[in-house]
Scaffold this motif. Sequence first.
Motif, mmCIF file in Angstrom:
data_model
loop_
_atom_site.group_PDB
_atom_site.id
_atom_site.type_symbol
_atom_site.label_atom_id
_atom_site.label_comp_id
_atom_site.label_asym_id
_atom_site.label_seq_id
_atom_site.Cartn_x
_atom_site.Cartn_y
_atom_site.Cartn_z
ATOM 1 N N THR A 83 37.217 29.519 36.549
ATOM 2 C CA THR A 83 38.236 30.430 36.021
ATOM 3 C C THR A 83 37.598 31.681 35.438
ATOM 4 O OG1 THR A 83 39.681 28.558 35.522
ATOM 5 C CG2 THR A 83 40.167 30.624 34.409
ATOM 6 N N VAL A 84 36.542 31.498 34.654
ATOM 7 C CA VAL A 84 35.853 32.649 34.066
ATOM 8 C C VAL A 84 35.266 33.525 35.163
ATOM 9 C CG1 VAL A 84 33.886 33.365 32.645
ATOM 10 C CG2 VAL A 84 35.385 31.519 31.871
ATOM 11 N N TRP A 85 34.573 32.908 36.121
ATOM 12 C CA TRP A 85 33.982 33.692 37.208
ATOM 13 C C TRP A 85 35.056 34.374 38.043
ATOM 14 C CZ3 TRP A 85 29.370 35.486 37.145
ATOM 15 C CH2 TRP A 85 28.380 34.807 36.451
ATOM 16 N N GLY A 86 36.152 33.663 38.269
ATOM 17 C CA GLY A 86 37.260 34.267 39.014
ATOM 18 C C GLY A 86 37.817 35.485 38.297
ATOM 19 N N ALA A 87 37.959 35.382 36.974
ATOM 20 C CA ALA A 87 38.454 36.514 36.187
ATOM 21 C C ALA A 87 37.476 37.686 36.229
ATOM 22 C CB ALA A 87 38.707 36.079 34.749
ATOM 23 N N LEU A 88 36.186 37.399 36.082
ATOM 24 C CA LEU A 88 35.184 38.472 36.151
ATOM 25 C C LEU A 88 35.181 39.147 37.516
ATOM 26 C CD1 LEU A 88 32.234 36.751 34.264
ATOM 27 C CD2 LEU A 88 33.615 38.676 33.461
ATOM 28 N N ILE A 89 35.309 38.347 38.561
ATOM 29 C CA ILE A 89 35.330 38.898 39.916
ATOM 30 C C ILE A 89 36.608 39.695 40.145
ATOM 31 C CG2 ILE A 89 35.449 38.264 42.361
ATOM 32 C CD1 ILE A 89 33.432 35.990 41.595
ATOM 33 N N ALA A 90 37.727 39.235 39.590
ATOM 34 C CA ALA A 90 38.982 39.978 39.719
ATOM 35 C C ALA A 90 38.868 41.348 39.046
ATOM 36 C CB ALA A 90 40.134 39.181 39.114
ATOM 37 N N VAL A 91 38.237 41.379 37.872
ATOM 38 C CA VAL A 91 38.020 42.670 37.194
ATOM 39 C C VAL A 91 37.114 43.550 38.047
ATOM 40 C CG1 VAL A 91 36.955 43.766 35.182
ATOM 41 C CG2 VAL A 91 38.441 41.777 34.877
ATOM 42 N N GLY A 92 36.035 42.955 38.558
ATOM 43 C CA GLY A 92 35.131 43.720 39.421
ATOM 44 C C GLY A 92 35.827 44.222 40.677
ATOM 45 N N ALA A 93 36.689 43.388 41.267
ATOM 46 C CA ALA A 93 37.426 43.787 42.464
ATOM 47 C C ALA A 93 38.371 44.945 42.157
ATOM 48 C CB ALA A 93 38.204 42.606 43.031
ATOM 49 N N SER A 94 38.965 44.919 40.970
ATOM 50 C CA SER A 94 39.843 46.025 40.573
ATOM 51 C C SER A 94 39.056 47.321 40.439
ATOM 52 C CB SER A 94 40.529 45.708 39.238
ATOM 53 O OG SER A 94 41.385 44.602 39.372
ATOM 54 N N LEU A 95 37.867 47.221 39.860
ATOM 55 C CA LEU A 95 37.030 48.418 39.728
ATOM 56 C C LEU A 95 36.568 48.917 41.093
ATOM 57 C CD1 LEU A 95 34.884 47.386 36.628
ATOM 58 C CD2 LEU A 95 36.800 48.999 36.688
ATOM 59 N N LEU A 96 36.254 47.994 41.998
ATOM 60 C CA LEU A 96 35.869 48.393 43.348
ATOM 61 C C LEU A 96 37.031 49.060 44.084
ATOM 62 C CD1 LEU A 96 33.706 45.365 44.535
ATOM 63 C CD2 LEU A 96 32.919 47.675 44.031
ATOM 64 N N GLN A 97 38.242 48.572 43.826
ATOM 65 C CA GLN A 97 39.414 49.152 44.483
ATOM 66 C C GLN A 97 39.598 50.609 44.061
ATOM 67 O OE1 GLN A 97 43.019 46.978 43.855
ATOM 68 N NE2 GLN A 97 44.044 47.940 45.581
ATOM 69 N N VAL A 98 39.298 50.893 42.812
ATOM 70 C CA VAL A 98 39.361 52.277 42.336
ATOM 71 C C VAL A 98 38.367 53.143 43.113
ATOM 72 C CG1 VAL A 98 38.887 53.775 40.344
ATOM 73 C CG2 VAL A 98 40.201 51.679 40.036
ATOM 74 N N ALA A 99 37.232 52.539 43.473
ATOM 75 C CA ALA A 99 36.204 53.254 44.234
ATOM 76 C C ALA A 99 36.495 53.267 45.732
ATOM 77 C CB ALA A 99 34.844 52.622 43.972
ATOM 78 N N ILE B 258 36.990 50.432 47.671
ATOM 79 C CA ILE B 258 36.552 49.211 48.339
ATOM 80 C C ILE B 258 37.518 48.102 47.940
ATOM 81 C CG2 ILE B 258 34.686 47.524 48.565
ATOM 82 C CD1 ILE B 258 32.791 49.814 47.655
ATOM 83 N N GLU B 259 38.079 47.398 48.919
ATOM 84 C CA GLU B 259 39.080 46.378 48.616
ATOM 85 C C GLU B 259 38.575 44.986 48.987
ATOM 86 O OE1 GLU B 259 43.803 45.604 49.405
ATOM 87 O OE2 GLU B 259 42.962 47.606 49.607
ATOM 88 N N LEU B 260 38.687 44.040 48.039
ATOM 89 C CA LEU B 260 38.339 42.643 48.271
ATOM 90 C C LEU B 260 39.621 41.820 48.275
ATOM 91 C CD1 LEU B 260 35.321 42.091 45.840
ATOM 92 C CD2 LEU B 260 35.244 42.549 48.275
ATOM 93 N N GLY B 261 39.808 41.019 49.291
ATOM 94 C CA GLY B 261 40.984 40.166 49.371
ATOM 95 C C GLY B 261 40.863 38.960 48.449
ATOM 96 N N ALA B 262 41.975 38.250 48.265
ATOM 97 C CA ALA B 262 41.998 37.079 47.390
ATOM 98 C C ALA B 262 41.042 35.988 47.886
ATOM 99 C CB ALA B 262 43.413 36.536 47.285
ATOM 100 N N ASP B 263 40.968 35.804 49.199
ATOM 101 C CA ASP B 263 40.052 34.792 49.750
ATOM 102 C C ASP B 263 38.601 35.145 49.450
ATOM 103 O OD1 ASP B 263 42.140 33.311 50.754
ATOM 104 O OD2 ASP B 263 41.965 34.112 52.795
ATOM 105 N N MET B 264 38.261 36.406 49.579
ATOM 106 C CA MET B 264 36.900 36.855 49.291
ATOM 107 C C MET B 264 36.577 36.660 47.809
ATOM 108 S SD MET B 264 33.991 38.160 50.164
ATOM 109 C CE MET B 264 34.040 39.114 51.646
ATOM 110 N N GLN B 265 37.539 36.950 46.937
ATOM 111 C CA GLN B 265 37.326 36.770 45.504
ATOM 112 C C GLN B 265 37.096 35.298 45.171
ATOM 113 O OE1 GLN B 265 40.143 38.833 42.937
ATOM 114 N NE2 GLN B 265 40.505 40.334 44.542
ATOM 115 N N ALA B 266 37.870 34.398 45.786
ATOM 116 C CA ALA B 266 37.702 32.963 45.554
ATOM 117 C C ALA B 266 36.338 32.491 46.053
ATOM 118 C CB ALA B 266 38.814 32.185 46.238
ATOM 119 N N ASP B 267 35.920 32.978 47.210
ATOM 120 C CA ASP B 267 34.610 32.621 47.749
ATOM 121 C C ASP B 267 33.491 33.101 46.824
ATOM 122 O OD1 ASP B 267 35.783 31.416 49.935
ATOM 123 O OD2 ASP B 267 35.435 33.119 51.293
ATOM 124 N N LEU B 268 33.628 34.306 46.304
ATOM 125 C CA LEU B 268 32.625 34.848 45.392
ATOM 126 C C LEU B 268 32.546 34.027 44.104
ATOM 127 C CD1 LEU B 268 33.159 38.702 45.815
ATOM 128 C CD2 LEU B 268 31.196 37.345 46.576
#
Length: 70
Positions: free
Chosen positions: A12-28, A30-40
């Motif tokens: 859960t913690v890693w998922g939350a950190l990755i979700a925050v990182g994915a949001s920051l990447l989206q601003v840049a 770069i888009e990460l899908g939900a499956d990619m976030q779960a894998d990460l």
Amino acid sequence: MDGMKAWYQSKTVWGALIAVGASLLQVAGIELGADMQADLADIAVTLVGAAGGLLAIYGRISADTGIGGK
């Protein structure tokens, strides 16, 4: 909850950190899908667990004192 675990062992913690990182990447742009976030998150938990094990082994090998017991 019956047992306790360290924060870095929590998907859960890693998922939350990755979700925050994915949001920051989206601003840049770069888009990460939900499956990619779960894998990460799974990969992060596995790598941190392995690193912890290696650190424990290194600590025991490099220790100046032995393990005592009666």
